[in-house]
Design a protein around this motif. Structure first.
Motif, PDB file in Angstrom:
ATOM      1  N   GLY A 120       0.821  -1.218   0.000  1.00 25.52           N
ATOM      2  CA  GLY A 120       0.000   0.000   0.000  1.00 25.52           C
ATOM      3  C   GLY A 120       0.851   1.262   0.000  1.00 25.52           C
ATOM      4  N   ILE A 121       1.905   1.264   0.828  1.00 24.77           N
ATOM      5  CA  ILE A 121       2.774   2.453   0.915  1.00 24.77           C
ATOM      6  C   ILE A 121       3.485   2.684  -0.429  1.00 24.77           C
ATOM      7  CG2 ILE A 121       4.856   3.389   2.038  1.00 24.77           C
ATOM      8  CD1 ILE A 121       3.800   2.065   4.658  1.00 24.77           C
ATOM      9  N   ILE A 122       3.921   1.588  -1.080  1.00 23.42           N
ATOM     10  CA  ILE A 122       4.549   1.739  -2.413  1.00 23.42           C
ATOM     11  C   ILE A 122       3.537   2.391  -3.367  1.00 23.42           C
ATOM     12  CG2 ILE A 122       5.457   0.487  -4.443  1.00 23.42           C
ATOM     13  CD1 ILE A 122       6.678  -1.552  -2.492  1.00 23.42           C
ATOM     14  N   GLY A 123       2.284   1.923  -3.297  1.00 23.79           N
ATOM     15  CA  GLY A 123       1.213   2.478  -4.146  1.00 23.79           C
ATOM     16  C   GLY A 123       1.050   3.974  -3.928  1.00 23.79           C
ATOM     17  N   VAL A 145      -3.438  10.661   5.541  1.00 22.01           N
ATOM     18  CA  VAL A 145      -3.614  10.291   6.964  1.00 22.01           C
ATOM     19  C   VAL A 145      -3.448   8.773   7.121  1.00 22.01           C
ATOM     20  CG1 VAL A 145      -5.118  10.489   8.976  1.00 22.01           C
ATOM     21  CG2 VAL A 145      -5.210  12.236   7.218  1.00 22.01           C
ATOM     22  N   THR A 146      -3.953   8.018   6.121  1.00 24.58           N
ATOM     23  CA  THR A 146      -3.789   6.552   6.165  1.00 24.58           C
ATOM     24  C   THR A 146      -2.306   6.195   6.196  1.00 24.58           C
ATOM     25  OG1 THR A 146      -5.781   6.297   4.821  1.00 24.58           O
ATOM     26  CG2 THR A 146      -4.349   4.386   4.951  1.00 24.58           C
ATOM     27  N   LEU A 147      -1.537   6.873   5.334  1.00 25.86           N
ATOM     28  CA  LEU A 147      -0.088   6.599   5.255  1.00 25.86           C
ATOM     29  C   LEU A 147       0.578   6.838   6.619  1.00 25.86           C
ATOM     30  CD1 LEU A 147       2.553   6.171   3.576  1.00 25.86           C
ATOM     31  CD2 LEU A 147       2.530   8.615   3.143  1.00 25.86           C
ATOM     32  N   ILE A 148       0.252   7.984   7.241  1.00 31.58           N
ATOM     33  CA  ILE A 148       0.881   8.316   8.532  1.00 31.58           C
ATOM     34  C   ILE A 148       0.475   7.291   9.600  1.00 31.58           C
ATOM     35  CG2 ILE A 148       1.025  10.067  10.373  1.00 31.58           C
ATOM     36  CD1 ILE A 148       0.472  12.154   8.075  1.00 31.58           C
ATOM     37  N   LEU A 149      -0.845   7.022   9.656  1.00 27.03           N
ATOM     38  CA  LEU A 149      -1.332   6.070  10.666  1.00 27.03           C
ATOM     39  C   LEU A 149      -0.790   4.661  10.437  1.00 27.03           C
ATOM     40  CD1 LEU A 149      -5.044   6.908  11.435  1.00 27.03           C
ATOM     41  CD2 LEU A 149      -3.177   6.712  13.048  1.00 27.03           C
ATOM     42  N   CYS A 150      -0.608   4.325   9.174  1.00 28.91           N
ATOM     43  CA  CYS A 150      -0.099   2.993   8.821  1.00 28.91           C
ATOM     44  C   CYS A 150       1.315   2.822   9.399  1.00 28.91           C
ATOM     45  CB  CYS A 150      -0.114   2.865   7.312  1.00 28.91           C
ATOM     46  SG  CYS A 150       0.311   1.254   6.739  1.00 28.91           S
ATOM     47  N   LEU A 151       2.136   3.863   9.280  1.00 28.11           N
ATOM     48  CA  LEU A 151       3.506   3.793   9.808  1.00 28.11           C
ATOM     49  C   LEU A 151       3.485   3.687  11.338  1.00 28.11           C
ATOM     50  CD1 LEU A 151       5.168   6.448   7.460  1.00 28.11           C
ATOM     51  CD2 LEU A 151       5.458   3.974   7.362  1.00 28.11           C
ATOM     52  N   LEU A 184      -7.266  -0.395  13.840  1.00 28.83           N
ATOM     53  CA  LEU A 184      -8.654  -0.144  13.422  1.00 28.83           C
ATOM     54  C   LEU A 184      -8.782   1.198  12.706  1.00 28.83           C
ATOM     55  CD1 LEU A 184     -11.202  -1.209  16.153  1.00 28.83           C
ATOM     56  CD2 LEU A 184     -11.239  -1.722  13.724  1.00 28.83           C
ATOM     57  N   CYS A 185      -8.146   2.234  13.288  1.00 31.36           N
ATOM     58  CA  CYS A 185      -8.202   3.583  12.682  1.00 31.36           C
ATOM     59  C   CYS A 185      -7.563   3.559  11.296  1.00 31.36           C
ATOM     60  CB  CYS A 185      -7.469   4.602  13.548  1.00 31.36           C
ATOM     61  SG  CYS A 185      -8.313   4.909  15.078  1.00 31.36           S
ATOM     62  N   THR A 186      -6.409   2.861  11.180  1.00 37.86           N
ATOM     63  CA  THR A 186      -5.712   2.816   9.880  1.00 37.86           C
ATOM     64  C   THR A 186      -6.618   2.173   8.828  1.00 37.86           C
ATOM     65  OG1 THR A 186      -3.676   2.461  11.107  1.00 37.86           O
ATOM     66  CG2 THR A 186      -3.575   2.077   8.744  1.00 37.86           C
ATOM     67  N   PHE A 187      -7.210   1.024   9.199  1.00 35.21           N
ATOM     68  CA  PHE A 187      -8.048   0.316   8.233  1.00 35.21           C
ATOM     69  C   PHE A 187      -9.279   1.153   7.864  1.00 35.21           C
ATOM     70  CE2 PHE A 187     -11.173  -3.015   7.032  1.00 35.21           C
ATOM     71  CZ  PHE A 187     -10.491  -3.509   5.930  1.00 35.21           C
TER      72      PHE A 187
END
Ligand code: HEM
Length: 248
Positions: A120-123, A145-151, A184-187
């Motif tokens: 996902g991050i590569i995408g 925000v997804t990217l930041i939360l994912c990390l 949960l927040c990331t998803f």
């Protein structure tokens, strides 16, 4: 000893010969209504994830190599397919993890989440490199925000994996609850970003023709909402009924 055909036939004969009392003992293993419902929900969720993933891959990969929107392809596979499967790895009703014990389920969970996040991050990285103007739509901002939360969520996953080693500094129950909430927040944010991706020009240009476009877009958005609800009810339940909640 491997179960040969003869062995199974003999077991069936044995079962027939047992008294009714003994059979009721065996029936204890028959799934309850709640378990059947849970199993049906998992199957429905997998069908939805499968449809969205297959459709998006087909939509992207039928194009000439130069035109393939790798951002859409990688983000769908990483966030919708791999992350949702990773979330479901701990479910009792999940078919492919039924035969695994808890540590194996945990290993499968973090491997799927790690690969899903990387893909996902590569995408997202591909799109950031291609765009001149950044984060100007709801989809783009939610994606950021997804990217930041994912990390952050990956870091919390690592700390949760070593919860016992870190127990002097952080209570394992809090450690795991924080990871649960962050995951949960990331998803949720990834699915919201996915919801708005069906309003971007990539989907408009390469999806079904204009006559069916609005209906199909709505169908895809409803499917994403269902995937979000059906994939995250497990971790949400876990979080609400954790000891932290009971303490409050
Ligand atoms: C959960 C999955 C997704 C995430 C997290 C995500 C994330 C992002 C981010 C962070 C950007 C901003 C890049 C920038 O402005 O530099 C972006 C832009 C974009 N994405 Fe996605 N994306 C996802 C799925 C998709 C899909 C499936 C499509 C196509 C159907 C798509 C189409 C676009 C387009 C066209 C842009 C540029 C215009 C805009 O910002 O809205 N995305 N995405």
């Amino acid at each position: 000893m491997p179960k040969t055909g003869k062995f199974i036939i003999n077991s069936a004969k044995e079962y027939k010969n047992r008294s009714i009392d003994n059979r009721s003992e065996i029936n204890i293993n028959v799934p309850t209504l709640a378990q059947r419902l849970e199993f049906s929900i998992a199957v429905l969720n997998r069908l939805l994830i499968g449809f969205v993933t297959f459709y998006m891959c087909w939509m992207c990969l039928r194009l000439k190599v130069k035109e393939i929107p790798f951002h859409a392809l990688f983000c769908t596979v990483g966030f919708v397919f791999l992350m949702a499967e990773g979330l479901m790895a701990h479910y009792r009703s999940n078919a492919w993890s039924q035969l695994c014990y808890r540590p194996e389920k945990t290993r499968l969970h973090w491997i799927l989440q790690l690969i899903g996040s990387i893909v996902g991050i590569i995408g997202i990285g591909i799109k950031i490199c291609l765009e001149n103007k950044h984060f100007y739509t709801i989809h783009g901002v939610l994606g950021l925000v997804t990217l930041i939360l994912c990390l952050v969520s990956l870091a919390s996953g690592l700390s949760s994996l070593y919860a016992n080693e870190l127990k002097q500094r952080l209570q394992p129950i809090i450690n795991k609850a924080v990871h649960n909430a962050l995951g949960l927040c990331t998803f949720t944010l990834a699915m919201l970003s996915m919801y708005y991706s069906f309003e971007t020009e990539i989907f408009m240009d390469y999806s079904l023709d204009a006559a069916n476009y609005m209906d199909f877009r709505l169908l895809m958005q409803i499917m994403i909402c269902l995937i979000l609800i059906l994939s995250s009810y497990g971790p949400l339940w876990c979080f609400l009924y954790s000891k932290i909640w009971k303490c409050c």
